[in-house]
Structures are given as C-alpha cells and as structure tokens.
Design an enzyme around this catalytic site. Sequence first.
Site, PDB file in Angstrom:
ATOM      1  N   GLY A  55       0.793  -1.227   0.000  1.00  0.00           N
ATOM      2  CA  GLY A  55       0.000   0.000   0.000  1.00  0.00           C
ATOM      3  C   GLY A  55       0.824   1.276   0.000  1.00  0.00           C
ATOM      4  O   GLY A  55       1.845   1.384  -0.697  1.00  0.00           O
ATOM      5  N   GLU A  78       5.184  -9.477   8.041  1.00  0.00           N
ATOM      6  CA  GLU A  78       4.869 -10.311   6.880  1.00  0.00           C
ATOM      7  C   GLU A  78       5.353 -11.740   7.099  1.00  0.00           C
ATOM      8  O   GLU A  78       5.956 -12.048   8.130  1.00  0.00           O
ATOM      9  CB  GLU A  78       5.518  -9.712   5.614  1.00  0.00           C
ATOM     10  CG  GLU A  78       5.063  -8.291   5.285  1.00  0.00           C
ATOM     11  CD  GLU A  78       3.594  -8.177   4.894  1.00  0.00           C
ATOM     12  OE1 GLU A  78       2.927  -9.198   4.703  1.00  0.00           O
ATOM     13  OE2 GLU A  78       3.098  -7.031   4.797  1.00  0.00           O
ATOM     14  N   ASP A 114       6.866  -6.957  14.962  1.00  0.00           N
ATOM     15  CA  ASP A 114       5.732  -6.175  15.441  1.00  0.00           C
ATOM     16  C   ASP A 114       6.152  -4.731  15.737  1.00  0.00           C
ATOM     17  O   ASP A 114       6.820  -4.459  16.738  1.00  0.00           O
ATOM     18  CB  ASP A 114       5.168  -6.845  16.696  1.00  0.00           C
ATOM     19  CG  ASP A 114       3.957  -6.098  17.227  1.00  0.00           C
ATOM     20  OD1 ASP A 114       3.485  -5.151  16.547  1.00  0.00           O
ATOM     21  OD2 ASP A 114       3.480  -6.451  18.321  1.00  0.00           O
ATOM     22  N   TYR A 239     -16.742   5.633   8.127  1.00  0.00           N
ATOM     23  CA  TYR A 239     -15.330   6.026   8.137  1.00  0.00           C
ATOM     24  C   TYR A 239     -15.071   7.263   9.003  1.00  0.00           C
ATOM     25  O   TYR A 239     -14.704   7.158  10.154  1.00  0.00           O
ATOM     26  CB  TYR A 239     -14.771   6.199   6.701  1.00  0.00           C
ATOM     27  CG  TYR A 239     -13.263   6.069   6.760  1.00  0.00           C
ATOM     28  CD1 TYR A 239     -12.626   4.868   6.445  1.00  0.00           C
ATOM     29  CD2 TYR A 239     -12.467   7.120   7.229  1.00  0.00           C
ATOM     30  CE1 TYR A 239     -11.257   4.731   6.595  1.00  0.00           C
ATOM     31  CE2 TYR A 239     -11.104   6.980   7.374  1.00  0.00           C
ATOM     32  CZ  TYR A 239     -10.500   5.796   7.049  1.00  0.00           C
ATOM     33  OH  TYR A 239      -9.154   5.654   7.206  1.00  0.00           O
ATOM     34  N   VAL A 278      -7.183   0.830  -3.700  1.00  0.00           N
ATOM     35  CA  VAL A 278      -7.428  -0.559  -3.302  1.00  0.00           C
ATOM     36  C   VAL A 278      -6.179  -1.099  -2.616  1.00  0.00           C
ATOM     37  O   VAL A 278      -5.124  -1.232  -3.248  1.00  0.00           O
ATOM     38  CB  VAL A 278      -7.765  -1.438  -4.529  1.00  0.00           C
ATOM     39  CG1 VAL A 278      -8.116  -2.856  -4.078  1.00  0.00           C
ATOM     40  CG2 VAL A 278      -8.896  -0.842  -5.339  1.00  0.00           C
ATOM     41  N   THR A 279      -6.279  -1.333  -1.328  1.00  0.00           N
ATOM     42  CA  THR A 279      -5.189  -1.986  -0.596  1.00  0.00           C
ATOM     43  C   THR A 279      -5.811  -3.080   0.266  1.00  0.00           C
ATOM     44  O   THR A 279      -7.026  -3.187   0.363  1.00  0.00           O
ATOM     45  CB  THR A 279      -4.429  -1.012   0.333  1.00  0.00           C
ATOM     46  OG1 THR A 279      -5.331  -0.587   1.361  1.00  0.00           O
ATOM     47  CG2 THR A 279      -3.876   0.190  -0.400  1.00  0.00           C
TER      48      THR A 279
HETATM   49  P1  NAD Z   1      -1.784  -1.805   3.919  1.00  0.00           P
HETATM   50  O1  NAD Z   1      -2.608  -2.857   4.577  1.00  0.00           O
HETATM   51  O2  NAD Z   1      -1.509  -1.935   2.468  1.00  0.00           O
HETATM   52  O3  NAD Z   1      -0.340  -1.689   4.668  1.00  0.00           O
HETATM   53  C1  NAD Z   1      -0.194  -1.819   6.042  1.00  0.00           C
HETATM   54  C2  NAD Z   1       1.271  -1.970   6.408  1.00  0.00           C
HETATM   55  O4  NAD Z   1       1.362  -2.087   7.843  1.00  0.00           O
HETATM   56  C3  NAD Z   1       1.958  -3.227   5.838  1.00  0.00           C
HETATM   57  O5  NAD Z   1       3.291  -2.917   5.500  1.00  0.00           O
HETATM   58  C4  NAD Z   1       1.950  -4.192   7.035  1.00  0.00           C
HETATM   59  O6  NAD Z   1       2.991  -5.168   7.021  1.00  0.00           O
HETATM   60  C5  NAD Z   1       2.183  -3.192   8.163  1.00  0.00           C
HETATM   61  N1  NAD Z   1       1.799  -3.703   9.478  1.00  0.00           N
HETATM   62  C6  NAD Z   1       0.562  -4.028   9.930  1.00  0.00           C
HETATM   63  N2  NAD Z   1       0.634  -4.435  11.230  1.00  0.00           N
HETATM   64  C7  NAD Z   1       1.942  -4.339  11.597  1.00  0.00           C
HETATM   65  C8  NAD Z   1       2.662  -4.605  12.792  1.00  0.00           C
HETATM   66  N3  NAD Z   1       2.054  -5.031  13.902  1.00  0.00           N
HETATM   67  N4  NAD Z   1       4.003  -4.432  12.783  1.00  0.00           N
HETATM   68  C9  NAD Z   1       4.650  -4.006  11.676  1.00  0.00           C
HETATM   69  N5  NAD Z   1       4.024  -3.723  10.518  1.00  0.00           N
HETATM   70  C10 NAD Z   1       2.682  -3.896  10.482  1.00  0.00           C
HETATM   71  O7  NAD Z   1      -2.478  -0.423   4.293  1.00  0.00           O
HETATM   72  P2  NAD Z   1      -2.669   0.973   3.534  1.00  0.00           P
HETATM   73  O8  NAD Z   1      -4.016   0.989   2.949  1.00  0.00           O
HETATM   74  O9  NAD Z   1      -1.494   1.318   2.706  1.00  0.00           O
HETATM   75  O10 NAD Z   1      -2.754   1.942   4.799  1.00  0.00           O
HETATM   76  C11 NAD Z   1      -1.635   2.636   5.309  1.00  0.00           C
HETATM   77  C12 NAD Z   1      -2.117   3.956   5.903  1.00  0.00           C
HETATM   78  O11 NAD Z   1      -2.699   4.737   4.838  1.00  0.00           O
HETATM   79  C13 NAD Z   1      -3.214   3.779   6.957  1.00  0.00           C
HETATM   80  O12 NAD Z   1      -3.028   4.731   7.976  1.00  0.00           O
HETATM   81  C14 NAD Z   1      -4.492   4.078   6.177  1.00  0.00           C
HETATM   82  O13 NAD Z   1      -5.530   4.549   7.005  1.00  0.00           O
HETATM   83  C15 NAD Z   1      -3.978   5.175   5.251  1.00  0.00           C
HETATM   84  N6  NAD Z   1      -4.833   5.422   4.067  1.00  0.00           N
HETATM   85  C16 NAD Z   1      -5.266   4.387   3.279  1.00  0.00           C
HETATM   86  C17 NAD Z   1      -6.109   4.663   2.211  1.00  0.00           C
HETATM   87  C18 NAD Z   1      -6.629   3.559   1.317  1.00  0.00           C
HETATM   88  O14 NAD Z   1      -7.539   3.807   0.513  1.00  0.00           O
HETATM   89  N7  NAD Z   1      -6.065   2.363   1.379  1.00  0.00           N
HETATM   90  C19 NAD Z   1      -6.490   5.986   1.916  1.00  0.00           C
HETATM   91  C20 NAD Z   1      -5.994   7.014   2.708  1.00  0.00           C
HETATM   92  C21 NAD Z   1      -5.176   6.721   3.794  1.00  0.00           C
END
Ligand code: NAD
Length: 400
Positions: A55, A78, A114, A239, A278-279
């Site tokens: 993401g 991961e 973590d 949201y 989309v993530t």
């Molecule tokens: P994602 O699920 O693609 O990525 C999450 C990341 O967090 C991954 O690298 C995962 O390995 C890591 N992670 C999760 N738990 C962990 C842990 N305990 N220890 C270490 N690493 C951990 O998510 P994303 O959609 O890219 O979201 C990232 C940020 O962007 C979030 O704050 C989300 O709210 C924000 N965001 C997302 C969107 C969207 O549409 N997807 C839009 C705006 C903002």
Amino acid sequence: MSLQVLKPRVRGFICITSHPEGCAAHVREQIAHVKSRPALKGGPKSVLVIGASTGYGLSSRIAAAFGSGAATLGIFFERNGEGDKAGSPGWYNTTGFHAEAKKAGLTAISLNGDAFSAELKAQVIEAIKSKMPGGKVDLIIYSLASPRRTAPDGVTYKSTLKPTGAPFHAKNLDTDRKVVNDVTLDTANAEEIAHTVKVMGGEDWELWMNALDGAGVIKEGCQTVAYSYIGPQVTWPIYKDGTIGKAKEDLERASRKIDDLMKLHRGRAFVSVNKAVVTQASSAIPVVPLYVSLLFKIMKAKGNHEGCIEQIQRLFEKQMYNDNALDFDDNGRVRIDDLEMLPEIQKAVFDIWPLVTTETFDQYGDFAGYQSDFLKNFGFGLAGVDYDAPTEVERPIENV
Ligand code: NAD
C-alpha cells in the site's frame, strides 16, 4: 526449495495466495512511474518507513529510494513462503524491492516484526545507528494498518469498523459475487471506540518518535508523516464519523504533539490525507469497495485517477520537496485527496449512488479496475509473468 504453481485463491476481501514474481513486477511498475518523473530536489536520503511492505508505505519507500536515491529501512509484519504455502504479498514485494535496490546500488534494510513492540523499536534504532547514512534518518513515514495492537501495558487491543452514531444502513459491494447488497452496521460501544483509537490512533507514532528522539537518530530538518483518509459523505458514518475516524482524529492530535518535538530538530510532523485506493486495508472496510469502484470510473473518465505511487510521488514532488512549501488545510493537514474531493467528482458519485444496483453496477462502476488492482496487490495479473510456471515460494530478504 519449494517450487509451486501459484494461482489466485480469493476468500472474501483477501487472497490467500500471492505470487513472488508478480509482486516483484508490481514493484517494478511503481519504480518505473517514479523514474518517469524528474529526480526530487532536496529529497530525503535516509528514510524509515513503518509499514513499508504494501500500500501507501511501500509506495513511499519506492518513491524515496528511486526518486531521491535514499537508503531505506522498512518495517513490516509479513510471512515468507514455507512448504507448499505462498508467503504474504508484502514479503514478496520486499524481496522484489531489495532486488531492484541492489541493482541500483541503493541501501535497503528490512526488519520483519511487530512495529508496536518496544523490542522492534530498539532493533530499528540499532539498525539506524549501524547501517543508515550518518546513523540518522531524515524522513519517517508512519503507514501502519493493523487490526490489533499489543500496547506497552501488555493488553492486546482490537480495532473495529463500526459507526459511532446511529446504526448505519448502506449499500455495499460483495466483491466475491459482484452483488450490490445492503449492510447494517451496529453502533460501536465506548470500549470498541477506545480500542480502535489504541490500535489506529497516534499513540504508537508518538512512542516511535519519542524513542527515535531519545536515541539521537533524528536528523536536523527531518520530517515525519502519517497517512489518513476522510472520503465522501456516503462513507462518513462508517469512516470519518466511525471508530476509524475517531482513531484518525487521535492521529491528528498526535501529529500536533510530535510537530512540537520535531521543531527542536528544525523539522516537522504532519498528517497527509490520501485518496481512496485498493489496498489490503481498504478492501476490508464495508461500503468502501463500492464507493471505490464508482470513484475509479468517474476519475478515469476525467483523466485524474491515481493509485498509491502516483499519490506519494505527488506528495513528495509537489509538497514536501523540490523547494515547495506544504499546503495545509484549515486543520493543518496536507490534502493529496484533493482530486478525489473535487466538487464535480463528489457530485458525480453522489448522483449515481442511489441508482447503483447489481443490475446497473457495470454501467456505473469500474469493477474490472477494482479487481485488477486487488489482484495486483497479491502479484496476480501482471504482464510478463508466467503464472503457469512453478516458482520458488521461500525467498530470503537480503539486506543490501
Ligand atoms: P496496507 O494494509 O496496504 O499496509 C499496512 C502496512 O502495515 C503493511 O506494510 C503491514 O505489514 C504493516 N503492518 C501491519 N501491522 C503491523 C505490525 N504489527 N508491525 C509491523 N508492521 C505492520 O495499508 P494501507 O491501505 O497502505 O494503509 C496505510 C495507511 O494509509 C493507513 O493509515 C491508512 O488509514 C492510510 N490510508 C489508506 C487509504 C486507502 O484507501 N487504502 C487511503 C488514505 C489513507
């Protein structure tokens, strides 16, 4: 050695397989976008990305490395492949990223564990001191999305995706069956709200920044950014005004506190509000996949659609570097969701929302685009990848 033929196996909002070469190809696609843009002027050189494997965090790592020649330290949670089981896509994205970094002569260090734990924070500090340029970092991206967090008090908190006002009845997309249905989401209780704030709010970002500050690894002029989302009125009950929205309010509270700390380093902290993409995280939120499918069709027709890498490249290029100043909204946030939130885009979504049914969905929604992005997140559907060939599922991450 474990060679397997890997095909997508989708279960609801998750795909339980992923493809190493496909994930690597997805990373290369993003690198190509960054390389198609001019190199960043005054860009970061030593970057910590917390949540770096998928993401927005992965795209941030790629944009910093390939747009600015930065050494990157990536943190994530991961799983490598084992036996006949594929690893998680974030693992393979990282092996793909490291391979490209090696070719380009860029430092890439990754730590799997973590991020909420004190142990990983200590390991990261050690790695910054021993392996990152000058033993300090000049950009810290906080991009975690997690369903749970074990906090320093030893309690494991779980986040929920629920409204905080009245129960929410809304249209939803069953992405498995391509059916537009109705969902009713019950109101969260006070404990569920508090726990979601614990997991997705700003407390852990503050702990990170205090730990990095205490260890003396924050470089003069360093910036730190965490990502947030606001979105359209049709998703506000789940949201912006839901449990996750309360957590994001807390992220903004933390941002102001961290900004005070960063000023001591002539740096800054802020929240960037990003576009819906989309993530793995966004696919799990009710109502959002339906909205995203409609939004994609409208934005693609207007020619202003963006994915993670285009968003982050624009954040770096037009806001954070190249001698630009950050353009804050009234609440002190940077808005790279500006194109999604354009009145004509939001009006178009609002107008078609009541008309969308299973029967009319193809007319209004970009399901093909949604599905293609979803599968790409697991390394499927990438050009040039032979999906019939057996591939090695156990892949080491080699720091370079
Ligand atoms: P994602 O699920 O693609 O990525 C999450 C990341 O967090 C991954 O690298 C995962 O390995 C890591 N992670 C999760 N738990 C962990 C842990 N305990 N220890 C270490 N690493 C951990 O998510 P994303 O959609 O890219 O979201 C990232 C940020 O962007 C979030 O704050 C989300 O709210 C924000 N965001 C997302 C969107 C969207 O549409 N997807 C839009 C705006 C903002």
